[in-house]
Design a protein around this motif. Structure first.
Motif, PDB file in Angstrom:
ATOM      1  N   TRP A  41       0.815  -1.212   0.000  1.00 26.11           N
ATOM      2  CA  TRP A  41       0.000   0.000   0.000  1.00 26.11           C
ATOM      3  C   TRP A  41       0.844   1.256   0.000  1.00 26.11           C
ATOM      4  O   TRP A  41       1.959   1.286   0.519  1.00 26.11           O
ATOM      5  CB  TRP A  41      -0.858   0.077   1.251  1.00 26.11           C
ATOM      6  N   GLN A  42       0.275   2.320  -0.527  1.00 20.84           N
ATOM      7  CA  GLN A  42       0.772   3.661  -0.253  1.00 20.84           C
ATOM      8  C   GLN A  42       0.024   4.148   0.987  1.00 20.84           C
ATOM      9  O   GLN A  42      -0.867   3.451   1.469  1.00 20.84           O
ATOM     10  CB  GLN A  42       0.618   4.560  -1.496  1.00 20.84           C
ATOM     11  N   PRO A  43       0.393   5.293   1.578  1.00 21.07           N
ATOM     12  CA  PRO A  43      -0.189   5.705   2.859  1.00 21.07           C
ATOM     13  C   PRO A  43      -1.718   5.796   2.906  1.00 21.07           C
ATOM     14  O   PRO A  43      -2.310   5.666   3.970  1.00 21.07           O
ATOM     15  CB  PRO A  43       0.449   7.074   3.119  1.00 21.07           C
ATOM     16  N   ALA A  44      -2.383   5.976   1.777  1.00 16.03           N
ATOM     17  CA  ALA A  44      -3.845   6.065   1.769  1.00 16.03           C
ATOM     18  C   ALA A  44      -4.521   4.695   1.821  1.00 16.03           C
ATOM     19  O   ALA A  44      -5.747   4.602   1.774  1.00 16.03           O
ATOM     20  CB  ALA A  44      -4.319   6.832   0.533  1.00 16.03           C
ATOM     21  N   GLY A  45      -3.726   3.611   1.896  1.00 19.19           N
ATOM     22  CA  GLY A  45      -4.299   2.274   1.983  1.00 19.19           C
ATOM     23  C   GLY A  45      -4.663   1.659   0.645  1.00 19.19           C
ATOM     24  O   GLY A  45      -5.467   0.732   0.577  1.00 19.19           O
ATOM     25  N   LEU A  46      -4.057   2.150  -0.417  1.00 16.61           N
ATOM     26  CA  LEU A  46      -4.303   1.652  -1.777  1.00 16.61           C
ATOM     27  C   LEU A  46      -3.008   1.082  -2.344  1.00 16.61           C
ATOM     28  O   LEU A  46      -1.915   1.464  -1.919  1.00 16.61           O
ATOM     29  CB  LEU A  46      -4.796   2.792  -2.672  1.00 16.61           C
ATOM     30  N   LEU A  47      -3.133   0.210  -3.338  1.00 21.79           N
ATOM     31  CA  LEU A  47      -1.956  -0.370  -3.983  1.00 21.79           C
ATOM     32  C   LEU A  47      -1.040   0.737  -4.499  1.00 21.79           C
ATOM     33  O   LEU A  47      -1.480   1.644  -5.207  1.00 21.79           O
ATOM     34  CB  LEU A  47      -2.386  -1.277  -5.141  1.00 21.79           C
ATOM     35  N   HIS A  48       0.217   0.674  -4.137  1.00 25.45           N
ATOM     36  CA  HIS A  48       1.223   1.658  -4.557  1.00 25.45           C
ATOM     37  C   HIS A  48       1.515   1.476  -6.046  1.00 25.45           C
ATOM     38  O   HIS A  48       1.677   0.343  -6.523  1.00 25.45           O
ATOM     39  CB  HIS A  48       2.495   1.452  -3.739  1.00 25.45           C
ATOM     40  N   GLY A  49       1.585   2.570  -6.787  1.00 31.18           N
ATOM     41  CA  GLY A  49       1.885   2.497  -8.212  1.00 31.18           C
ATOM     42  C   GLY A  49       3.231   1.854  -8.498  1.00 31.18           C
ATOM     43  O   GLY A  49       3.399   1.171  -9.507  1.00 31.18           O
ATOM     44  N   HIS A  84      -1.881   4.372 -14.223  1.00 30.78           N
ATOM     45  CA  HIS A  84      -2.708   3.754 -13.199  1.00 30.78           C
ATOM     46  C   HIS A  84      -4.141   4.224 -13.437  1.00 30.78           C
ATOM     47  O   HIS A  84      -4.434   5.413 -13.390  1.00 30.78           O
ATOM     48  CB  HIS A  84      -2.183   4.104 -11.813  1.00 30.78           C
ATOM     49  N   ILE A  85      -5.019   3.280 -13.706  1.00 28.58           N
ATOM     50  CA  ILE A  85      -6.385   3.558 -14.143  1.00 28.58           C
ATOM     51  C   ILE A  85      -7.357   3.574 -12.970  1.00 28.58           C
ATOM     52  O   ILE A  85      -8.253   4.397 -12.902  1.00 28.58           O
ATOM     53  CB  ILE A  85      -6.849   2.497 -15.173  1.00 28.58           C
ATOM     54  N   SER A  86      -7.183   2.630 -12.050  1.00 28.96           N
ATOM     55  CA  SER A  86      -8.102   2.486 -10.934  1.00 28.96           C
ATOM     56  C   SER A  86      -7.321   2.053  -9.693  1.00 28.96           C
ATOM     57  O   SER A  86      -6.106   1.873  -9.753  1.00 28.96           O
ATOM     58  CB  SER A  86      -9.187   1.457 -11.284  1.00 28.96           C
ATOM     59  N   THR A  87      -8.018   1.867  -8.588  1.00 32.05           N
ATOM     60  CA  THR A  87      -7.368   1.522  -7.327  1.00 32.05           C
ATOM     61  C   THR A  87      -7.867   0.179  -6.821  1.00 32.05           C
ATOM     62  O   THR A  87      -8.928  -0.309  -7.219  1.00 32.05           O
ATOM     63  CB  THR A  87      -7.642   2.591  -6.254  1.00 32.05           C
ATOM     64  N   ILE A  88      -7.080  -0.383  -5.907  1.00 31.15           N
ATOM     65  CA  ILE A  88      -7.434  -1.629  -5.237  1.00 31.15           C
ATOM     66  C   ILE A  88      -6.702  -1.636  -3.900  1.00 31.15           C
ATOM     67  O   ILE A  88      -5.600  -1.083  -3.785  1.00 31.15           O
ATOM     68  CB  ILE A  88      -7.071  -2.858  -6.112  1.00 31.15           C
ATOM     69  N   SER A  89      -7.306  -2.258  -2.885  1.00 28.74           N
ATOM     70  CA  SER A  89      -6.651  -2.277  -1.575  1.00 28.74           C
ATOM     71  C   SER A  89      -6.532  -3.679  -0.989  1.00 28.74           C
ATOM     72  O   SER A  89      -5.867  -3.859   0.032  1.00 28.74           O
ATOM     73  CB  SER A  89      -7.401  -1.375  -0.595  1.00 28.74           C
ATOM     74  N   GLU A  90      -7.147  -4.677  -1.603  1.00 29.03           N
ATOM     75  CA  GLU A  90      -7.034  -6.045  -1.084  1.00 29.03           C
ATOM     76  C   GLU A  90      -7.301  -7.047  -2.195  1.00 29.03           C
ATOM     77  O   GLU A  90      -7.812  -6.701  -3.255  1.00 29.03           O
ATOM     78  CB  GLU A  90      -8.005  -6.265   0.075  1.00 29.03           C
ATOM     79  N   GLY A  91      -6.931  -8.276  -1.926  1.00 32.10           N
ATOM     80  CA  GLY A  91      -7.120  -9.345  -2.905  1.00 32.10           C
ATOM     81  C   GLY A  91      -5.868  -9.561  -3.735  1.00 32.10           C
ATOM     82  O   GLY A  91      -4.750  -9.341  -3.280  1.00 32.10           O
ATOM     83  N   PHE A  92      -6.065  -9.972  -4.967  1.00 32.15           N
ATOM     84  CA  PHE A  92      -4.963 -10.202  -5.892  1.00 32.15           C
ATOM     85  C   PHE A  92      -5.129  -9.323  -7.114  1.00 32.15           C
ATOM     86  O   PHE A  92      -6.251  -8.987  -7.487  1.00 32.15           O
ATOM     87  CB  PHE A  92      -4.936 -11.668  -6.361  1.00 32.15           C
TER      88      PHE A  92
END
Length: 138
Positions: A41-49, A84-92
């Motif tokens: 994650w990046q600090p906002a809790g989303l997958l880091h680019g 980076h088109i969209s975000t994700i925070s969990e899963g694969f």
């Protein structure tokens, strides 16, 4: 080289620490997945680019390794660019690299990274250099 050999080669490297696993390949593609968790994650809790770009370069480099004789050639990333088109925070996330150019000295790959549900997360283009290994002198 097989998928199993590539996964074993990646253990105890950045690729292993990012939980990237190669899944399948064909004549013009290769697929890998990466667990999305707090380590990526990046600090906002989303997958880091940067994690997405590392995944893109990894899957494309693995694809090039499957196309050359690794006893005679090294594969080195030359250029990586992504959107980076969209975000994700969990899963694969699943990365699918498809070869665009297969030259003697360079390979160019287009990579799409999607969620497990098929949502587009990132797109990237990766260029690899194919370098002949120098023979060791006795």
């Amino acid at each position: 080289m097989t998928i199993e050999e590539i996964n074993k080669l990646c253990q105890n490297t950045l690729i292993g620490h990012l939980d990237i696993e190669f899944l399948s390949y064909g004549e013009d593609f290769v697929e890998a997945r990466m667990l999305v968790d707090q380590k990526k994650w990046q600090p906002a809790g989303l997958l880091h680019g940067g994690a997405s770009l590392a995944l893109a370069e990894t899957v494309a480099s693995g694809g090039s390794m499957l196309l050359v004789d690794p006893t005679h050639f090294n594969v080195l990333g030359l250029q990586v660019s992504g959107n980076h088109i969209s975000t994700i925070s969990e899963g694969f996330v699943l990365a699918r690299a498809e070869i665009v150019h297969r030259g003697n000295k360079t390979h160019v790959w287009d990579v799409k990274i999607t969620s497990s549900e098929g949502k587009l997360i990132s797109v990237a283009r990766v260029t690899n250099m194919i370098i002949e290994k120098k023979q060791k002198r006795d």
